[in-house]
Design an enzyme around this catalytic site. Structure first.
Site, PDB file in Angstrom:
ATOM      1  N   GLU A   1     -79.249  62.933  47.466  1.00  0.00           N
ATOM      2  CA  GLU A   1     -79.793  61.931  46.557  1.00  0.00           C
ATOM      3  C   GLU A   1     -80.397  60.772  47.333  1.00  0.00           C
ATOM      4  OE1 GLU A   1     -76.712  62.617  42.817  1.00  0.00           O
ATOM      5  OE2 GLU A   1     -76.212  61.129  44.362  1.00  0.00           O
TER       6      GLU A   1
ATOM      7  N   CYS B   1     -83.693  53.879  49.236  1.00  0.00           N
ATOM      8  CA  CYS B   1     -82.497  54.158  50.023  1.00  0.00           C
ATOM      9  C   CYS B   1     -82.423  55.670  50.220  1.00  0.00           C
ATOM     10  CB  CYS B   1     -81.258  53.639  49.292  1.00  0.00           C
ATOM     11  SG  CYS B   1     -79.695  54.037  50.095  1.00  0.00           S
TER      12      CYS B   1
ATOM     13  N   CYS C   1     -70.826  63.799  54.496  1.00  0.00           N
ATOM     14  CA  CYS C   1     -70.641  62.934  55.656  1.00  0.00           C
ATOM     15  C   CYS C   1     -69.340  63.298  56.364  1.00  0.00           C
ATOM     16  CB  CYS C   1     -70.599  61.468  55.205  1.00  0.00           C
ATOM     17  SG  CYS C   1     -70.538  60.275  56.557  1.00  0.00           S
TER      18      CYS C   1
ATOM     19  N   CYS D   1     -64.691  57.842  55.336  1.00  0.00           N
ATOM     20  CA  CYS D   1     -64.305  56.530  54.817  1.00  0.00           C
ATOM     21  C   CYS D   1     -63.618  56.712  53.463  1.00  0.00           C
ATOM     22  CB  CYS D   1     -65.521  55.625  54.688  1.00  0.00           C
ATOM     23  SG  CYS D   1     -66.353  55.297  56.265  1.00  0.00           S
TER      24      CYS D   1
ATOM     25  N   CYS E   1     -65.512  56.014  49.936  1.00  0.00           N
ATOM     26  CA  CYS E   1     -66.871  56.502  49.742  1.00  0.00           C
ATOM     27  C   CYS E   1     -66.881  57.873  49.070  1.00  0.00           C
ATOM     28  CB  CYS E   1     -67.580  56.580  51.093  1.00  0.00           C
ATOM     29  SG  CYS E   1     -69.273  57.191  51.015  1.00  0.00           S
TER      30      CYS E   1
ATOM     31  N   CYS F   1     -73.830  51.509  45.972  1.00  0.00           N
ATOM     32  CA  CYS F   1     -73.300  51.740  47.316  1.00  0.00           C
ATOM     33  C   CYS F   1     -72.036  52.593  47.276  1.00  0.00           C
ATOM     34  CB  CYS F   1     -72.996  50.404  47.968  1.00  0.00           C
ATOM     35  SG  CYS F   1     -72.304  50.533  49.609  1.00  0.00           S
TER      36      CYS F   1
END
Length: 354
Positions: free
Chosen positions: A102, A115, A122, A126, A129, A340
């Site tokens: 995305e 963005c 990933c 974290c 996230c 975010c």
């Protein structure tokens, strides 16, 4: 042959040399793909029919449109892109298919920012996230990275791009560097590096290369200046302590056009009191930088909550009063999971067709 789109002038020159094409054909290809933005070889009318036919035998330009778009009440748009082998129009997409990423278009009164993502999922893990929670499913090519920018309807009006979508840019440095070369070179889009911001959790070897090889702005995901507490939020702290990241940054000049900023998500009762602000001040003291505070965006199955307005105001006032420029980033696209840390790269409906 990989997609031609996303390749640098040097790579295209090597292809032309290998195929026996005139050397200037590489510059013509750059002009057609990056300036004129054509998506097929037949449109490249100043190339000979023989060259166009040979290129068609070798592969395709390699551009593809987004397969889905969601629009927020605030005008933010979240685009979904397919990055694997192109599916047929009748193919059914499974929700668990990880070949999707995305990107988010963010319009304001004076800017149009995209963005973009650099990986499918990933590795950084974290704890706050959504992207990190889905695991890692591969890095994007420079073609996939740039396709996000070139293939949305708003492409021609973009003023800025931020590498803050899915994935860690410094964990896919070569593809990110290649995409930056296309964006900033005279034979590419010829953008100023000051229109581009690259984020990182602080992978020092790749970050050093980014600082040496580009003039783009840098944003470091910090979120807690107390090492043991940051490690609980961000496992990367074990390998690359934030103190070492900041020590590296201090070796560079931040008084010119290039900027350094630190991203700091505000978690209620975890990193938002004056003691944490003091630790952050101590870490960054004397470094010309900006701290961007971000409200945490609640997502399913996560124990965190965003800080109160009073805590955010106190935190910000403390830093500003002690010489650290601190701002609160406006939240955009939260209603469509575009804010975010919320990008997941999955289709909304397992029966949706592309």
């Amino acid at each position: 042959m990989p997609n031609l789109f996303g390749q640098t002038l040097e790579q295209l020159q090597e292809l032309c040399l290998h195929e026996g094409f005139p050397k200037f054909t590489a510059m013509q290809l750059c002009d057609w793909m990056y300036k004129k933005r054509v998506t097929d070889f037949d449109s490249m009318t100043n190339l000979s029919l023989k060259i166009r036919a040979r290129l068609g035998e070798l592969g395709t330009v390699g551009r593809s449109l987004p397969v889905d778009c969601q629009t927020s009440v605030d005008g933010t748009k979240k685009y979904l892109f397919h990055t694997g082998t192109q599916a047929s129009p009748s193919a059914t997409v499974n929700v668990g298919d990880h070949d999707y990423i995305e990107s988010v278009f963010i319009p304001t009164s004076d800017r149009a920012t995209l963005c973009i993502s650099c990986q499918k999922g990933c590795k950084m893990g974290c704890s706050f996230c959504v992207t990190g929670r889905q695991g890692f499913h591969g890095s994007l090519s420079a073609s996939d990275i740039l396709n996000q920018l070139f293939s949305i309807p708003e492409s021609q009006r973009l003023t800025n791009v931020v590498f803050m979508g899915m994935g860690e840019p410094m964990d896919n440095y070569e593809a990110v560097r290649q995409s930056l070369e296309v964006l900033t070179s005279s034979w590419g889009l010829a953008w100023s590096p000051q229109r581009i911001t690259v984020s990182t959790v602080g992978i020092i070897p790749s970050l050093r290369r980014l600082l040496d090889e580009t003039r783009c702005h840098v944003a470091v995901s910090l979120h807690n200046a107390v090492p043991a507490e940051r490690e609980r939020l961000m496992p990367v702290e074990r390998a690359y302590p934030i103190s070492d990241v900041v020590a590296l940054l201090r070796q560079y000049d931040w008084h010119g056009q290039r900027r350094i900023s630190f991203e700091y998500i505000m978690f209620r009762g975890i990193n938002d009191d004056i003691a944490h602000a003091a630790a952050l001040l101590n870490l960054l003291r004397g470094l010309p930088c900006r701290v961007n505070l971000i409200r945490f965006h609640t997502s399913p199955d996560m124990p965190y909550r965003t800080s109160s307005d009073q805590a955010i105001d106190s935190f910000s006032s403390y830093l500003n009063s002690h010489g650290i420029t601190c701002t609160l980033r406006a939240s955009r696209g939260e209603d469509i999971m575009a804010a975010c840390g919320l990008l997941a790269g999955k289709m909304k409906d397992s029966e949706k067709r592309i």
